[in-house]
Design an enzyme around this catalytic site. Structure first.
Site, mmCIF file in Angstrom:
data_model
loop_
_atom_site.group_PDB
_atom_site.id
_atom_site.type_symbol
_atom_site.label_atom_id
_atom_site.label_comp_id
_atom_site.label_asym_id
_atom_site.label_seq_id
_atom_site.Cartn_x
_atom_site.Cartn_y
_atom_site.Cartn_z
ATOM 1 N N GLU A 131 44.557 41.363 28.734
ATOM 2 C CA GLU A 131 43.125 41.183 28.446
ATOM 3 C C GLU A 131 42.882 41.043 26.938
ATOM 4 O OE1 GLU A 131 40.503 44.259 30.049
ATOM 5 O OE2 GLU A 131 39.174 43.959 28.331
ATOM 6 N N SER A 227 49.601 49.463 34.412
ATOM 7 C CA SER A 227 48.165 49.459 34.694
ATOM 8 C C SER A 227 47.431 50.326 33.681
ATOM 9 C CB SER A 227 47.920 49.993 36.117
ATOM 10 O OG SER A 227 46.589 50.422 36.254
#
Ligand code: SF4
Length: 311
Positions: A131, A227
């Site tokens: 991201e 994650s």
């Protein structure tokens, strides 16, 4: 090993967020519409079980658009991509299905706007996270990425009067607030994001752990090391000196962890299928009798519609 019942507290909300559900559905719909194989640039979400499941259905995960045949559909992951990747896809005439989470897309668009208006942007985020790589790409030459007090202290800004900050969507809420307060005191004119960048799912899962962990002797966070939001849940426990383990699935459990434990809180990151949590619960039930209770801290009712191409 104790023989008294183990109290298992299931945190709610846990597991899939709206962005992850949408990204997985995008791959499934693309497979339905176009047949296999369909190509996915990088991991669609940061969970190996999800990726393996989609691979079995016919998705091919690639690191570069060069590995995508020109007549095959390609999906961009929930973490979004930089504009250069879009340009490359257009140059090659690829058929793109964009599974970028709308909340990541919001941060990317904000970075682009600020860069176009000449702002210097401080992005609170993890260097190297997909991201963040995407966000940097939308504001090339305008962004500094920091994630610690030291990195903030070492920042050198040429134009401190025109400066704004943004944050990655999956940060620790308290740590991010601490860094943004420090940014505001060092750069009094700094502009804040127009609305909260840390997403609702990250905030809610962290709130559930903050509220429920004091009731448990041990916390199990189901999620992959890759994650970000799963790691944050484990870090909250470490910060509070709460015994905890970040595990990808039940097979990673060591039974001795429960030798002196009467209660365990089980939660999971936003990319984790509920089947993995239920696998953990099933494993605990093989160790000794369990009482299972679910505690809902917040009800979530957020859903994102699919991109038009696969609706
Ligand atoms: S964790 Fe938040 S930003 Fe990431 S996919 Fe889920 S809703 Fe979107």
């Amino acid at each position: 090993m104790k023989t008294t019942p183990l109290r298992v507290i299931l945190a709610k909300p846990r597991g899939f967020c709206a962005g992850v559900e949408r990204a997985i559905r995008c791959v499934e719909r693309t497979l339905e519409l176009y047949g296999k194989p369909v190509y996915v640039l990088r991991d669609i979400v940061h969970n190996a079980a999800v990726v393996d499941g989609l691979r079995e259905q016919g998705a091919v995960f690639v690191k570069s658009l060069d590995d995508v045949p020109h007549d095959a559909p390609v999906l961009f992951s929930a973490h979004g991509v930089a504009p250069g990747v879009w340009d490359q896809a257009h140059e090659r005439g690829l058929h793109v299905i964009d599974a970028t989470c709308p909340l990541v897309d919001k941060v990317h668009r904000e970075a682009k706007r600020l860069a176009e208006e000449g702002y210097t942007i401080i992005l609170i985020g993890e260097k190297g996270h997909d991201e963040v790589i995407g966000t940097i790409g939308w504001a090339t030459g305008h962004i500094h990425v920091i994630l610690s007090e030291d990195e903030l202290a070492n920042l050198r800004i040429n134009q401190p009067e025109k400066i704004a900050y943004l944050t990655q969507t999956t940060l620790c809420v308290q740590e991010c607030a601490r860094l943004s307060d420090m940014l505001k005191s060092r750069f009094p004119s700094i502009e804040s994001p127009p609305s909260e960048d840390i997403c609702y799912a990250t905030q809610n899962r962290q709130r559930a752990v903050n509220d429920l962990a004091p009731q448990a002797d041990l916390v199990l966070v189901v999620g992959d090391q890759a994650s970000a939001n799963s790691k944050r849940l484990a870090e909250i426990c470490q910060r509070d000196a709460k015994a905890s383990h970040l595990i990808p699935c039940a097979e990673a459990i060591e039974d001795t962890w429960f030798d002196k434990v009467d209660s365990v809180l089980v939660t999971s990151g936003a990319s984790v299928p509920e089947s993995l949590v239920q696998g953990v619960v099933a494993h605990l039930q093989t160790l000794r009798p369990c009482t299972i209770e679910e505690h809902a801290i917040v009800e979530e009712a957020i859903h994102f519609s699919l991109p038009e191409a696969v609706r």
